[in-house]
Design a protein around this motif. Sequence first.
Motif, PDB file in Angstrom:
ATOM      1  N   VAL A   1      -3.539  -1.394  -3.441  1.00 60.23           N
ATOM      2  CA  VAL A   1      -4.254  -0.211  -2.950  1.00 60.23           C
ATOM      3  C   VAL A   1      -3.728   1.070  -3.599  1.00 60.23           C
ATOM      4  O   VAL A   1      -4.496   1.969  -3.902  1.00 60.23           O
ATOM      5  CB  VAL A   1      -4.161  -0.143  -1.408  1.00 60.23           C
ATOM      6  CG1 VAL A   1      -4.687   1.172  -0.899  1.00 60.23           C
ATOM      7  CG2 VAL A   1      -4.941  -1.296  -0.784  1.00 60.23           C
TER       8      VAL A   1
ATOM      9  N   PHE B   1      -2.051  -4.513   0.338  1.00 63.52           N
ATOM     10  CA  PHE B   1      -2.255  -5.085   1.669  1.00 63.52           C
ATOM     11  C   PHE B   1      -2.596  -6.555   1.532  1.00 63.52           C
ATOM     12  O   PHE B   1      -3.295  -6.967   0.604  1.00 63.52           O
ATOM     13  CB  PHE B   1      -3.417  -4.390   2.383  1.00 63.52           C
ATOM     14  CG  PHE B   1      -3.091  -3.028   2.897  1.00 63.52           C
ATOM     15  CD1 PHE B   1      -2.164  -2.855   3.916  1.00 63.52           C
ATOM     16  CD2 PHE B   1      -3.725  -1.906   2.370  1.00 63.52           C
ATOM     17  CE1 PHE B   1      -1.880  -1.593   4.405  1.00 63.52           C
ATOM     18  CE2 PHE B   1      -3.436  -0.634   2.853  1.00 63.52           C
ATOM     19  CZ  PHE B   1      -2.515  -0.482   3.875  1.00 63.52           C
ATOM     20  N   LEU B   2      -2.121  -7.340   2.499  1.00 65.33           N
ATOM     21  CA  LEU B   2      -2.483  -8.743   2.599  1.00 65.33           C
ATOM     22  C   LEU B   2      -3.752  -8.810   3.442  1.00 65.33           C
ATOM     23  O   LEU B   2      -3.770  -8.337   4.570  1.00 65.33           O
ATOM     24  CB  LEU B   2      -1.338  -9.478   3.293  1.00 65.33           C
ATOM     25  CG  LEU B   2      -1.035 -10.907   2.888  1.00 65.33           C
ATOM     26  CD1 LEU B   2      -0.902 -11.051   1.390  1.00 65.33           C
ATOM     27  CD2 LEU B   2       0.230 -11.384   3.581  1.00 65.33           C
ATOM     28  N   ILE B   3      -4.810  -9.353   2.888  1.00 63.38           N
ATOM     29  CA  ILE B   3      -6.044  -9.435   3.662  1.00 63.38           C
ATOM     30  C   ILE B   3      -6.586 -10.860   3.712  1.00 63.38           C
ATOM     31  O   ILE B   3      -6.235 -11.705   2.895  1.00 63.38           O
ATOM     32  CB  ILE B   3      -7.158  -8.511   3.094  1.00 63.38           C
ATOM     33  CG1 ILE B   3      -7.437  -8.852   1.628  1.00 63.38           C
ATOM     34  CG2 ILE B   3      -6.800  -7.047   3.224  1.00 63.38           C
ATOM     35  CD1 ILE B   3      -8.890  -8.760   1.289  1.00 63.38           C
TER      36      ILE B   3
ATOM     37  N   ARG C   1     -13.010   9.083  -3.260  1.00 61.00           N
ATOM     38  CA  ARG C   1     -13.989   8.297  -2.513  1.00 61.00           C
ATOM     39  C   ARG C   1     -13.372   7.561  -1.342  1.00 61.00           C
ATOM     40  O   ARG C   1     -12.185   7.256  -1.352  1.00 61.00           O
ATOM     41  CB  ARG C   1     -14.564   7.228  -3.442  1.00 61.00           C
ATOM     42  CG  ARG C   1     -15.535   7.770  -4.386  1.00 61.00           C
ATOM     43  CD  ARG C   1     -16.383   6.618  -4.891  1.00 61.00           C
ATOM     44  NE  ARG C   1     -17.235   7.117  -5.941  1.00 61.00           N
ATOM     45  CZ  ARG C   1     -17.811   6.361  -6.840  1.00 61.00           C
ATOM     46  NH1 ARG C   1     -17.600   5.059  -6.819  1.00 61.00           N
ATOM     47  NH2 ARG C   1     -18.565   6.888  -7.758  1.00 61.00           N
ATOM     48  N   SER C   2     -14.197   7.214  -0.396  1.00 60.68           N
ATOM     49  CA  SER C   2     -13.793   6.380   0.726  1.00 60.68           C
ATOM     50  C   SER C   2     -13.262   5.049   0.187  1.00 60.68           C
ATOM     51  O   SER C   2     -13.856   4.465  -0.715  1.00 60.68           O
ATOM     52  CB  SER C   2     -15.009   6.174   1.617  1.00 60.68           C
ATOM     53  OG  SER C   2     -14.691   5.268   2.621  1.00 60.68           O
ATOM     54  N   GLY C   3     -12.101   4.642   0.679  1.00 63.69           N
ATOM     55  CA  GLY C   3     -11.513   3.383   0.236  1.00 63.69           C
ATOM     56  C   GLY C   3     -10.620   3.506  -0.983  1.00 63.69           C
ATOM     57  O   GLY C   3     -10.064   2.521  -1.456  1.00 63.69           O
ATOM     58  N   SER C   4     -10.435   4.732  -1.488  1.00 61.03           N
ATOM     59  CA  SER C   4      -9.630   4.896  -2.702  1.00 61.03           C
ATOM     60  C   SER C   4      -8.124   4.875  -2.426  1.00 61.03           C
ATOM     61  O   SER C   4      -7.324   4.792  -3.362  1.00 61.03           O
ATOM     62  CB  SER C   4     -10.019   6.194  -3.422  1.00 61.03           C
ATOM     63  OG  SER C   4      -9.857   7.303  -2.576  1.00 61.03           O
ATOM     64  N   GLY C   5      -7.725   4.945  -1.155  1.00 58.36           N
ATOM     65  CA  GLY C   5      -6.298   4.847  -0.830  1.00 58.36           C
ATOM     66  C   GLY C   5      -5.676   6.126  -0.287  1.00 58.36           C
ATOM     67  O   GLY C   5      -4.448   6.208  -0.141  1.00 58.36           O
ATOM     68  N   LYS C   6      -6.488   7.119   0.072  1.00 59.87           N
ATOM     69  CA  LYS C   6      -5.963   8.417   0.513  1.00 59.87           C
ATOM     70  C   LYS C   6      -5.168   8.314   1.821  1.00 59.87           C
ATOM     71  O   LYS C   6      -4.071   8.855   1.928  1.00 59.87           O
ATOM     72  CB  LYS C   6      -7.111   9.436   0.673  1.00 59.87           C
ATOM     73  CG  LYS C   6      -7.988   9.575  -0.558  1.00 59.87           C
ATOM     74  CD  LYS C   6      -9.123  10.555  -0.332  1.00 59.87           C
ATOM     75  CE  LYS C   6     -10.096  10.183   0.768  1.00 59.87           C
ATOM     76  NZ  LYS C   6     -10.896   8.958   0.518  1.00 59.87           N
ATOM     77  N   SER C   7      -5.756   7.630   2.810  1.00 58.23           N
ATOM     78  CA  SER C   7      -5.056   7.508   4.096  1.00 58.23           C
ATOM     79  C   SER C   7      -3.775   6.695   3.938  1.00 58.23           C
ATOM     80  O   SER C   7      -2.734   7.051   4.508  1.00 58.23           O
ATOM     81  CB  SER C   7      -5.952   6.838   5.145  1.00 58.23           C
ATOM     82  OG  SER C   7      -7.028   7.677   5.473  1.00 58.23           O
ATOM     83  N   THR C   8      -3.848   5.641   3.150  1.00 52.93           N
ATOM     84  CA  THR C   8      -2.662   4.823   2.903  1.00 52.93           C
ATOM     85  C   THR C   8      -1.547   5.670   2.290  1.00 52.93           C
ATOM     86  O   THR C   8      -0.391   5.604   2.713  1.00 52.93           O
ATOM     87  CB  THR C   8      -3.011   3.650   1.957  1.00 52.93           C
ATOM     88  OG1 THR C   8      -4.116   2.933   2.519  1.00 52.93           O
ATOM     89  CG2 THR C   8      -1.843   2.715   1.775  1.00 52.93           C
TER      90      THR C   8
HETATM   91  P1  ADP Z   1      -9.328   6.121   2.153  1.00 54.01           P
HETATM   92  O1  ADP Z   1      -8.516   6.824   3.178  1.00 54.01           O
HETATM   93  O2  ADP Z   1      -9.254   6.741   0.790  1.00 54.01           O
HETATM   94  O3  ADP Z   1     -10.752   5.945   2.588  1.00 54.01           O
HETATM   95  P2  ADP Z   1      -7.642   3.856   2.789  1.00 54.01           P
HETATM   96  O4  ADP Z   1      -6.292   4.256   2.363  1.00 54.01           O
HETATM   97  O5  ADP Z   1      -7.942   3.898   4.252  1.00 54.01           O
HETATM   98  O6  ADP Z   1      -8.745   4.655   1.957  1.00 54.01           O
HETATM   99  O7  ADP Z   1      -7.910   2.357   2.313  1.00 54.01           O
HETATM  100  C1  ADP Z   1      -7.730   1.956   0.974  1.00 54.01           C
HETATM  101  C2  ADP Z   1      -8.009   0.481   0.840  1.00 54.01           C
HETATM  102  O8  ADP Z   1      -7.049  -0.260   1.551  1.00 54.01           O
HETATM  103  C3  ADP Z   1      -9.357   0.058   1.392  1.00 54.01           C
HETATM  104  O9  ADP Z   1      -9.888  -0.902   0.526  1.00 54.01           O
HETATM  105  C4  ADP Z   1      -9.033  -0.540   2.725  1.00 54.01           C
HETATM  106  O10 ADP Z   1      -9.947  -1.521   3.070  1.00 54.01           O
HETATM  107  C5  ADP Z   1      -7.655  -1.102   2.513  1.00 54.01           C
HETATM  108  N1  ADP Z   1      -6.823  -1.058   3.733  1.00 54.01           N
HETATM  109  C6  ADP Z   1      -6.444   0.034   4.406  1.00 54.01           C
HETATM  110  N2  ADP Z   1      -5.656  -0.264   5.450  1.00 54.01           N
HETATM  111  C7  ADP Z   1      -5.544  -1.625   5.445  1.00 54.01           C
HETATM  112  C8  ADP Z   1      -4.837  -2.575   6.272  1.00 54.01           C
HETATM  113  N3  ADP Z   1      -4.086  -2.186   7.301  1.00 54.01           N
HETATM  114  N4  ADP Z   1      -4.962  -3.875   5.946  1.00 54.01           N
HETATM  115  C9  ADP Z   1      -5.685  -4.283   4.893  1.00 54.01           C
HETATM  116  N5  ADP Z   1      -6.347  -3.442   4.069  1.00 54.01           N
HETATM  117  C10 ADP Z   1      -6.286  -2.131   4.335  1.00 54.01           C
END
Ligand code: ADP
Length: 225
Positions: free
Chosen positions: A25, A12-14, A44-51
């Motif tokens: 990610v 991701f571009l942040i 863990r939270s932030g590990s990339g599961k939702s992505t």
């Molecule tokens: P999880 O579901 O495991 O908690 P996420 O997949 O939501 O984790 O997020 C993984 C990482 O990617 C986190 O560090 C989060 O901050 C980052 N992230 C998620 N979505 C975005 C986005 N749209 N833009 C920038 N960073 C993102």
Amino acid sequence: MLITVQDINHSFLIGRKGKESNVPVLKNISFSVKQGEIVSIVGRSGSGKSTLLHILAGFLKPDSGEIVVKDTVTSVFNEQQSAQFRLENYGFIFQNFQLMPGLTAFENVELPLKLKGMNRHQRKDKVQQLMKHVGLQSVQDHYPNELSGGQQQRVSIARALITDPPIIFADEPTGNLDSRTGADIMNLLQEINRESRQTIIMVTHSPEAAKNSSRIITVSDGMIE
Ligand code: ADP
Ligand code: MG
């Protein structure tokens, strides 16, 4: 194999404009899923599961790598192709529900059937039956902002199940429910997996849910352990 994931990378571009940085990610994610499996994704939270789940379902395009579902390479789809493939094959339960605020609970659940072109009469029967099954019949005319978190969660689940999709993605489906309702929802998912051989890929924090799955995938810092 029903789903094959090969070498998926995503970043991701942040940050502020002109000062952006690229944050990796997902890193070289590969795995496959057989038809009828219940796969739990933990980490863990932030590990990339939702992505990862969003990429699998075609809401996000990976930077590189390939996803093959039922002999179809889905990772090359454009948005419209992804939407059509999703309508035919997937149900998606979002971590934050993503209900349509201008539609009632009933209409939210009905929407995928409308998009598939089912007639009104059949839609009504099917939606009412499922809403009853997930305990929503008394609130079917409520708008999302007139529902509790748990009720919104159940609407989101009903909307994902209404088309009888062969593959169900669920992002912490019991995360907003009390333990009793959470157990009911897990039972429902297991029941449809058992009875209709639907494949379920879910992110969960619940050890109970993970215990009842055929396989657990642990994501740690964007990689599979
Ligand atoms: P999880 O579901 O495991 O908690 P996420 O997949 O939501 O984790 O997020 C993984 C990482 O990617 C986190 O560090 C989060 O901050 C980052 N992230 C998620 N979505 C975005 C986005 N749209 N833009 C920038 N960073 C993102
Ligand atoms: Mg998440």
